[in-house]
Design an enzyme around this catalytic site. Structure first.
Site, short mmCIF file in Angstrom:
data_model
loop_
_atom_site.label_atom_id
_atom_site.label_comp_id
_atom_site.label_asym_id
_atom_site.label_seq_id
_atom_site.Cartn_x
_atom_site.Cartn_y
_atom_site.Cartn_z
N HIS A 61 0.85 -1.20 0.00
CA HIS A 61 0.00 0.00 0.00
C HIS A 61 0.88 1.24 0.00
O HIS A 61 2.10 1.15 0.07
CB HIS A 61 -1.00 -0.02 1.16
CG HIS A 61 -0.41 0.04 2.53
ND1 HIS A 61 0.38 -0.95 3.05
CD2 HIS A 61 -0.50 0.98 3.50
CE1 HIS A 61 0.74 -0.63 4.28
NE2 HIS A 61 0.23 0.54 4.58
N HIS A 63 1.41 3.90 2.00
CA HIS A 63 1.94 4.65 3.15
C HIS A 63 3.47 4.77 3.08
O HIS A 63 4.15 3.87 2.61
CB HIS A 63 1.51 3.99 4.46
CG HIS A 63 0.07 4.23 4.79
ND1 HIS A 63 -0.66 3.42 5.62
CD2 HIS A 63 -0.77 5.22 4.37
CE1 HIS A 63 -1.91 3.89 5.71
NE2 HIS A 63 -2.00 4.97 4.96
N ASP A 65 5.82 4.54 5.20
CA ASP A 65 6.65 3.51 5.84
C ASP A 65 6.62 2.18 5.08
O ASP A 65 7.07 1.15 5.58
CB ASP A 65 6.25 3.33 7.31
CG ASP A 65 4.81 2.87 7.48
OD1 ASP A 65 3.93 3.37 6.74
OD2 ASP A 65 4.57 1.99 8.34
N HIS A 66 6.09 2.22 3.84
CA HIS A 66 6.09 1.03 2.99
C HIS A 66 6.68 1.32 1.61
O HIS A 66 7.19 0.42 0.95
CB HIS A 66 4.66 0.46 2.86
CG HIS A 66 4.13 0.01 4.19
ND1 HIS A 66 4.07 -1.30 4.56
CD2 HIS A 66 3.71 0.73 5.26
CE1 HIS A 66 3.61 -1.38 5.82
NE2 HIS A 66 3.39 -0.16 6.25
N HIS A 119 -7.33 -1.22 5.74
CA HIS A 119 -6.30 -0.29 6.24
C HIS A 119 -6.22 0.92 5.30
O HIS A 119 -6.27 2.06 5.73
CB HIS A 119 -4.97 -1.02 6.33
CG HIS A 119 -3.82 -0.19 6.79
ND1 HIS A 119 -3.72 0.30 8.07
CD2 HIS A 119 -2.72 0.25 6.14
CE1 HIS A 119 -2.60 1.00 8.18
NE2 HIS A 119 -1.98 0.99 7.03
N ASP A 138 0.01 -4.03 6.19
CA ASP A 138 -0.64 -3.61 7.44
C ASP A 138 -2.07 -4.13 7.55
O ASP A 138 -2.93 -3.48 8.12
CB ASP A 138 -0.65 -2.07 7.52
CG ASP A 138 0.73 -1.49 7.75
OD1 ASP A 138 1.67 -2.26 8.02
OD2 ASP A 138 0.87 -0.25 7.68
N HIS A 176 4.88 -4.83 10.68
CA HIS A 176 5.24 -4.12 11.92
C HIS A 176 5.36 -5.07 13.10
O HIS A 176 4.67 -6.09 13.16
CB HIS A 176 4.19 -3.06 12.29
CG HIS A 176 4.15 -1.90 11.36
ND1 HIS A 176 4.95 -0.78 11.51
CD2 HIS A 176 3.39 -1.67 10.26
CE1 HIS A 176 4.68 0.09 10.54
NE2 HIS A 176 3.73 -0.42 9.76
FE FE Z 1 2.76 0.62 8.11
ZN ZN Z 2 0.10 1.49 6.58
#
Ligand code: FE
Ligand code: ZN
Length: 246
Positions: A61, A63, A65-66, A119, A138, A176
């Site tokens: 996805h 985001h 942090d990905h 998410h 996530d 995570h």
């Molecule tokens: Fe994440």
């Molecule tokens: Zn995420």
């Protein structure tokens, strides 16, 4: 062509506060695919150190942090960035656009794309049937599930039902390390569930010595994940709302 399955492995690279980047490596061909590179440098260090060629970047996805490492990795290695067609506009550098239920061939493996809105609306997971490996971003966490930024409770509930159809022995690579907090929430909700108690004890021990609690399995989540145990969407909704303020 004879495939030696033992030649394919998953390397877990912990980054940022609690993110995991996954590198799937074919040791025979020295090729690698990375899943959700939050950042680039540790991935580059790994592939240089092990003399690997990074061929593709898979994103679950959009985001940061990905996808944060997408462009730097592409620049350094020429790897092709793969993302869900519906989210192409917000995945950095997305070039190879994939659809729900599409199968792609990478590293000599077939990888199945599964859309799992919740998410985010454009969240996908990558499943490798012959290895029984699931890269779920996530969507599912050990003893938990992703926060609903965009999707509805019904969407996330349905996405988890879909994931539950995979074989029990499937390894789930979650993005995570949220396991301990998730476990404490599960204990609050199911205080008399001995399997949950036992699992949380183990998680506490592991985390005390800095041990990674990933991957988990579909079977373990069916027994101890509150969101897998939820019998219907109403129950799921109540749990998700309780977890939001836990
Ligand atoms: Fe994440
Ligand atoms: Zn995420």
């Amino acid at each position: 062509m004879i495939k030696n399955e033992e030649n394919i492995l998953v390397e877990i690279i912990p980054v940022l506060k609690d993110n995991y980047i996954f590198l799937v490596v074919n040791q025979e061909t020295r090729e690698a695919v990375v899943v959700d590179p939050a950042v680039a440098p540790p991935v580059l260090d790994y592939i240089n150190e092990h003399q690997l060629t990074l061929t593709h970047i898979l994103n679950t996805h959009h985001h940061r942090d990905h996808v944060g490492g997408n462009l730097a990795l592409k620049e350094a290695t020429g790897a092709v960035i793969v993302g869900y067609i519906n989210d192409a506009h917000r995945i950095d550098g997305a070039q190879m656009l994939v659809e729900d239920e599409q199968q792609i061939e990478l590293l000599g493996l077939t990888i199945k794309v599964m859309a799992v809105p919740g998410h985010t609306l454009g969240h996908v997971v990558y499943y490798i049937p012959e290895k029984r490996w699931l890269f779920c971003g996530d969507t599912v966490f050990a003893m938990g599930c992703g926060y609903l930024f965009e999707g509805t409770y019904q969407q996330m509930y349905s996405s988890i039902q879909l994931i539950k159809t995979l074989p029990d022995e499937t390894l789930i690579f979650c993005a995570h390390e949220y396991t301990l907090t998730n476990g404490l929430f599960a204990l609050q909700e199911y205080s008399d569930n001995l399997q949950i108690k036992k699992r949380v004890d183990k998680i506490k021990k592991d985390r005390n010595v800095g041990k990674i609690t990933i991957p988990t399995t579909i079977g373990a989540e069916k027994l101890t994940n509150p969101f897998f145990l939820a019998r219907n969407c109403e129950e799921f909704t109540r749990l998700r709302q309780a977890k939001d303020v836990f």
